[in-house]
Design a protein around this motif. Structure first.
Motif: not given
Ligand SMILES: Cc1cc2nc3c(=O)[nH]c(=O)nc-3n(C[C@H](O)[C@H](O)[C@H](O)COP(=O)(O)OP(=O)(O)OC[C@H]3O[C@@H](n4cnc5c(N)ncnc54)[C@H](O)[C@@H]3O)c2cc1C
Length: 494
Positions: A9-13, A32-33, A42, A100, A155, A311-312, A314-315
């Motif tokens: 997973g290459a999301g923010p975390n 990252e898929r 988001r 985001q 992640a 918006g908790p 990302l914190n």
């Molecule tokens: C509508 C909305 C508004 C929000 N507003 C806020 C805000 O204002 N402030 C804040 O702090 N947070 C906010 N959030 C929360 C924040 O967006 C999430 O907490 C954050 O995106 C989590 O990041 P992550 O990296 O853990 O997961 P994700 O962002 O979900 O990233 C996961 C990644 O993993 C990849 N993946 C999934 N499965 C696989 C696999 N099997 N193999 C390889 N890759 C895979 C996905 O494609 C994705 O890129 C909001 C969320 C939503 C839905």
């Protein structure tokens, strides 16, 4: 193919963790898929003490262009109560408004600078945990293949495949009573209140900007962002959703329902979309029953999901990543003291628990009905108490988190290092010592611990972990040597 650490997973975390590992000398492979950045809208900002942590790493300036320093915000919102944070003697709530996709772009660039490989279009589809490694099945553009990882970090978001395949439960609450509709809208000038920046609704009043507005029929959030986008979100429990996709007319009807008949004239903006962002039914609040299963760890949404109110996310998630990064790197390098990696869960799961608690509490506070109105009257009176306001502010910022560092009664150890803190761009532990008296004590750890001589906010001597938490101060129950050994392993150079 064999890697010390694979991150799914290459999301923010996942990206933040990759940067932290790379800073600590371990270059992970990130799977990252997706093949393209996500178009999903988001987060609109980052709230809480991770803003200060990003600043310590030099990443806040990269997000904001560097013109301003992070500062506490004078006002915020909790459960649709405006919080006059400016009244607090110590306001811990920092925030930065940034979409985001910008956060992900910045972190991806940083990861690339640090030599991290991100394989886009490669999805984790299977895993098998062995005694000393994890076999990871990947589906890539050229078909399936297997890699070996000493550690695997999920992640991969709220529906984490890693979590599911590792058999880690995700207990919690699913609600299905609320429908949330969100869109970018254009609001004619006569409906915009110049004095407050709010939404002027004829026959109703002004709905303030960036604060949730609750009535007994639902919730409205109106956010006119400085970049020109205006976000409108309306939550209801008793306006059914039609079969077709969300329209502005449907959003408008939900708005009219919540305000008890008032109308505003909304149109869909021109320019790059999508503008009709989402219609969500219900929501999940869940916390992984474990953050670690042997060589498999979870960070971010893979470990916790909850309402986005305030918006908790990302914190919480970015601090998971920073907490885990140096501990996992130390484990890979072989100098981690026994049990160090376990402290990831013992420290961060309670933080996740706090967020799931307060987001559920906020959902309760914005619910419909006269009982909730009565509860809100009481809660509003409580908020008049400075100590209650302080408690809520600390909860939002995450600054109420105190890790067990075995310090005894000394104030500050186990907490986030005070401002103006030392820059920890290198991600290495720091001994702040303006006396020079501790040079001899720290000398055997100098391969792992840096020493700075600048005083920090009235605390001239402190040991600061890479995640910016104070690990030792003079007056603690244990000695500096105890703390160095506990967190950074046995002395190497004697
Ligand atoms: C509508 C909305 C508004 C929000 N507003 C806020 C805000 O204002 N402030 C804040 O702090 N947070 C906010 N959030 C929360 C924040 O967006 C999430 O907490 C954050 O995106 C989590 O990041 P992550 O990296 O853990 O997961 P994700 O962002 O979900 O990233 C996961 C990644 O993993 C990849 N993946 C999934 N499965 C696989 C696999 N099997 N193999 C390889 N890759 C895979 C996905 O494609 C994705 O890129 C909001 C969320 C939503 C839905």
């Amino acid at each position: 193919m064999s890697f010390a650490v694979v991150i799914s997973g290459a999301g923010p975390n996942g990206l933040m963790l990759a940067c932290e590992l790379a800073l600590a000398g371990v270059r992970p492979l990130v799977l990252e898929r997706r093949t393209e950045p996500s178009g999903e809208q988001r987060a609109n900002g980052i709230v809480g003490q991770v803003v200060r942590l990003l600043d310590r790493r030099g990443l806040y300036a990269r997000l904001t262009g560097g013109a301003v320093r992070p500062a506490p915000v004078p006002q915020f919102v909790f459960g649709a109560f405006p919080l006059p944070l400016r009244r607090l003697a110590e306001n811990p709530v920092h925030a930065v408004l940034v979409p985001q996709r910008e956060i992900e772009k910045m972190l991806a660039e940083r990861a690339a600078e640090l030599g991290v490989t991100i394989r886009g279009g490669h999805e984790l589809v299977g895993l098998e945990q062995k005694d000393d490694h994890v076999l990871v099945d990947v589906e890539g553009p050229d078909g399936g293949y297997q890699i070996e990882a000493r550690y695997l970090v999920g992640a991969d978001g709220g529906r984490s495949m890693t979590r599911k395949l590792a058999g880690i439960g995700f207990p919690g609450v699913t609600t299905d009573t609320t429908i949330s509709r969100t869109a970018h809208v254009t609001v004619p000038a006569e409906f915009r209140d110049a004095a407050t920046g709010g939404l002027r609704v004829p026959g109703y009043g002004v709905i303030p900007p960036f604060l949730h507005h609750r009535t007994e029929r639902g919730l409205i959030a109106y956010a006119p962002f400085p970049d020109g986008r205006t976000l409108l979100s309306v939550n209801t429990q008793d306006v059914p959703a039609p079969a077709q996709d969300l329209t502005i007319a449907e959003l408008q009807a939900a708005f009219t329902h919540v305000t008890g008949g008032a109308e505003v004239q909304l149109t869909e903006p021109t320019g790059d979309g999508p503008h009709l962002l989402r219609r969500l039914h219900g929501g999940n609040t869940r916390l992984a029953e474990r953050y670690r299963d042997g060589r498999i760890l979870l960070v971010g949404d893979a470990a916790h999901v909850h309402s986005a109110m305030g918006g908790p996310g990302l914190n919480l998630g970015l601090q998971d990543a920073v907490n885990l990064g140096w501990k996992l790197a130390a484990t890979v390098h072989g100098w981690a003291p026994r049990g160090l990696l376990d402290t990831y869960e013992t420290e961060r799961r309670p933080a996740g628990d706090r967020v799931t608690m307060h987001t559920l509490a906020q959902r309760a506070l914005v619910g419909p009905g006269p009982e909730v109105t009565a509860l809100r009257t009481l809660f509003g009176e409580l908020l008049e108490q400075p100590s209650v306001l302080q408690l809520i502010a600390s909860l939002i910022a995450g600054s109420d988190i105190e890790y067990d560092m075995g310090a005894g009664p000394s104030a500050g150890t186990g907490r986030f290092a005070p401002d103006p803190g030392p820059a920890t761009r290198s991600g290495r532990p720091l001994l702040v010592d303006d006396t020079g008296a501790l040079a001899g004590t720290v000398a055997p750890w100098r391969d792992r611990v840096d020493v700075v001589s600048a005083p920090v906010a009235g605390a001239p001597v402190m040991l600061v972990r890479p995640d910016n938490y104070v690990a030792w101060q003079p007056g603690d129950a244990g000695t500096l040597t105890d703390a160095l050994t506990r967190w950074f392993g046995a002395p190497a150079l004697t």
